[in-house]
Motif scaffolding. Sequence first.
Motif, PDB file in Angstrom:
ATOM      1  N   ILE A 195      43.553  41.901  37.160  1.00  0.00           N
ATOM      2  CA  ILE A 195      44.508  42.833  36.392  1.00  0.00           C
ATOM      3  C   ILE A 195      44.079  42.531  35.162  1.00  0.00           C
ATOM      4  O   ILE A 195      43.379  43.867  34.142  1.00  0.00           O
ATOM      5  N   LEU A 196      43.983  40.993  34.248  1.00  0.00           N
ATOM      6  CA  LEU A 196      43.210  40.973  32.345  1.00  0.00           C
ATOM      7  C   LEU A 196      42.343  41.823  32.364  1.00  0.00           C
ATOM      8  O   LEU A 196      42.186  42.520  31.569  1.00  0.00           O
ATOM      9  N   SER A 197      41.081  41.482  33.352  1.00  0.00           N
ATOM     10  CA  SER A 197      40.018  42.382  32.487  1.00  0.00           C
ATOM     11  C   SER A 197      39.982  43.506  32.495  1.00  0.00           C
ATOM     12  O   SER A 197      39.691  44.293  32.065  1.00  0.00           O
ATOM     13  N   ALA A 238      52.080  43.421  28.787  1.00  0.00           N
ATOM     14  CA  ALA A 238      51.994  43.788  30.283  1.00  0.00           C
ATOM     15  C   ALA A 238      50.798  42.532  30.641  1.00  0.00           C
ATOM     16  O   ALA A 238      51.272  41.827  31.425  1.00  0.00           O
ATOM     17  N   LYS A 239      49.491  42.199  29.585  1.00  0.00           N
ATOM     18  CA  LYS A 239      48.725  41.030  29.852  1.00  0.00           C
ATOM     19  C   LYS A 239      49.434  40.125  29.521  1.00  0.00           C
ATOM     20  O   LYS A 239      49.428  38.934  30.475  1.00  0.00           O
ATOM     21  N   ALA A 240      50.366  39.977  28.545  1.00  0.00           N
ATOM     22  CA  ALA A 240      50.937  38.519  27.754  1.00  0.00           C
ATOM     23  C   ALA A 240      52.227  37.735  29.602  1.00  0.00           C
ATOM     24  O   ALA A 240      51.687  37.145  29.343  1.00  0.00           O
ATOM     25  N   SER A 266      35.408  42.455  21.713  1.00  0.00           N
ATOM     26  CA  SER A 266      35.355  42.954  23.205  1.00  0.00           C
ATOM     27  C   SER A 266      34.648  41.379  23.597  1.00  0.00           C
ATOM     28  O   SER A 266      35.782  40.534  24.632  1.00  0.00           O
ATOM     29  N   LEU A 267      33.952  40.710  23.612  1.00  0.00           N
ATOM     30  CA  LEU A 267      32.835  39.876  24.017  1.00  0.00           C
ATOM     31  C   LEU A 267      34.133  38.533  23.578  1.00  0.00           C
ATOM     32  O   LEU A 267      33.669  38.006  24.624  1.00  0.00           O
ATOM     33  N   MET A 268      34.900  38.154  22.434  1.00  0.00           N
ATOM     34  CA  MET A 268      34.830  37.172  22.389  1.00  0.00           C
ATOM     35  C   MET A 268      36.531  37.399  22.676  1.00  0.00           C
ATOM     36  O   MET A 268      37.108  36.140  23.570  1.00  0.00           O
ATOM     37  N   THR A 269      36.094  38.651  23.185  1.00  0.00           N
ATOM     38  CA  THR A 269      38.589  38.599  24.220  1.00  0.00           C
ATOM     39  C   THR A 269      37.341  38.155  25.718  1.00  0.00           C
ATOM     40  O   THR A 269      38.621  37.385  26.266  1.00  0.00           O
ATOM     41  N   PHE A 270      36.759  38.386  26.008  1.00  0.00           N
ATOM     42  CA  PHE A 270      35.996  38.668  27.625  1.00  0.00           C
ATOM     43  C   PHE A 270      35.888  36.384  27.629  1.00  0.00           C
ATOM     44  O   PHE A 270      36.527  35.717  28.365  1.00  0.00           O
ATOM     45  N   ILE A 271      35.720  36.098  26.451  1.00  0.00           N
ATOM     46  CA  ILE A 271      35.117  34.367  26.917  1.00  0.00           C
ATOM     47  C   ILE A 271      36.068  34.053  26.578  1.00  0.00           C
ATOM     48  O   ILE A 271      36.537  32.986  27.471  1.00  0.00           O
ATOM     49  N   LEU A 272      37.322  34.370  25.642  1.00  0.00           N
ATOM     50  CA  LEU A 272      38.789  33.500  26.076  1.00  0.00           C
ATOM     51  C   LEU A 272      39.362  33.663  27.205  1.00  0.00           C
ATOM     52  O   LEU A 272      39.679  33.370  27.997  1.00  0.00           O
TER      53      LEU A 272
END
Lengths: 145, 224
Positions: A31-33, A73-75, B80-86
């Motif tokens: 969901i988050l992705s 929503a993510k939060a 986006s890369l940084m966000t997905f890493i986290l």
Amino acid sequence: MEHQTFGGEVTIPHHAPTDEAKKRIWKTTIILSVVTICELALGYWIYSMHQSGEYNHTLVFALKGIIIILSLAKAFYIVSIFMHLGDEIRNLIMTIVAPLLIFIWFIIAFLYEGVSWKDLRNKYNPKEPVKYEQTTTPSHEGGLK
Amino acid sequence: MAQAAAANTKWWSGGKSPFNVEYGKLMMWYFLMSDTFTFGAFLIAYGTVRMSSISWPDPNHVFNSFPGAGHAHLPLVFVSLMTFILIVSSVTMVLAVHEGHHGNKKGVVKWMFWTIIGGLAFLSCQAWEWNHLYHQGAWWGRNPFPNADGTVATTNFSNFFFTITGFHGFHVFSGVIINLIALIMAQTGVFEKRGHYLMIEKVGLYWHFVDLVWVFVFLFFYLV
């Protein structure tokens, strides 16, 4: 009732560690992705509108609103599932969430203030000073209006 | 979820924790709540100043580079890369907590290790980005990026960017250190001797909070 004691503190176990819990972790990850990808797609949409010059202010405003709602929503998913706040008892959840309600005032009041400043800046923009017509005949009181 | 605690339990009759969590975890929650206000105040200050400005630099023209990509114009890609890493490091953290519930030492150590790797990867990305922006002339008190409408921008943009991402980066850094300590304690069997992995849960709460804050930093600096 089953009890457990940590350093003299008696608590009752919330969740039996099951494979169900693991399934929930993966579901939340997906969901988050997906939500993040949606946000990026909307971000690129706004960007492409900037580039093409067909900039629709109402649409951009709406898209930004949608992105903010998606982030909220993510939060919710991070706090409720990953941090397991959703599994805690209601009174605990309330002591965490209720103080955060002050953010409603905080955000509205400060952004309203910001917009007000912008309006004043636009009105008295030093780059384009408001031009006053100099009257050749002084007014009756003799003062410059 | 198997809810062992019955709904009609008298939580406040004494003899047990009325919030059904032990002290350290409860206090971690309250610390995180207060930290939410700190970050919230930062972001709202940023929002107020941005709202009060007639124009503001376009993030797509500021954050458009990627390591090794030279002068290619790639907005949003690196962040986006940084966000997905986290996000991924948050998932590995929650898996470590899950293994902790099972009392599986090996699993905890494995997932804590990957969480730390994720944290270090994020910090490296941020170091690269800061360095890149610094060499473009941006720093506290210096802003080379013009406003979206072509006018000269104030230094507000750089000041807020470096302050808020710096404060977040400091949280990530301290999170990595705390995770590292927890990893060593798990490895040396401290939690096994205690009989529970509650410390991993508390460390996990802090780490998820760091991810949570990034959701909003990403949102307000890069997306909108």
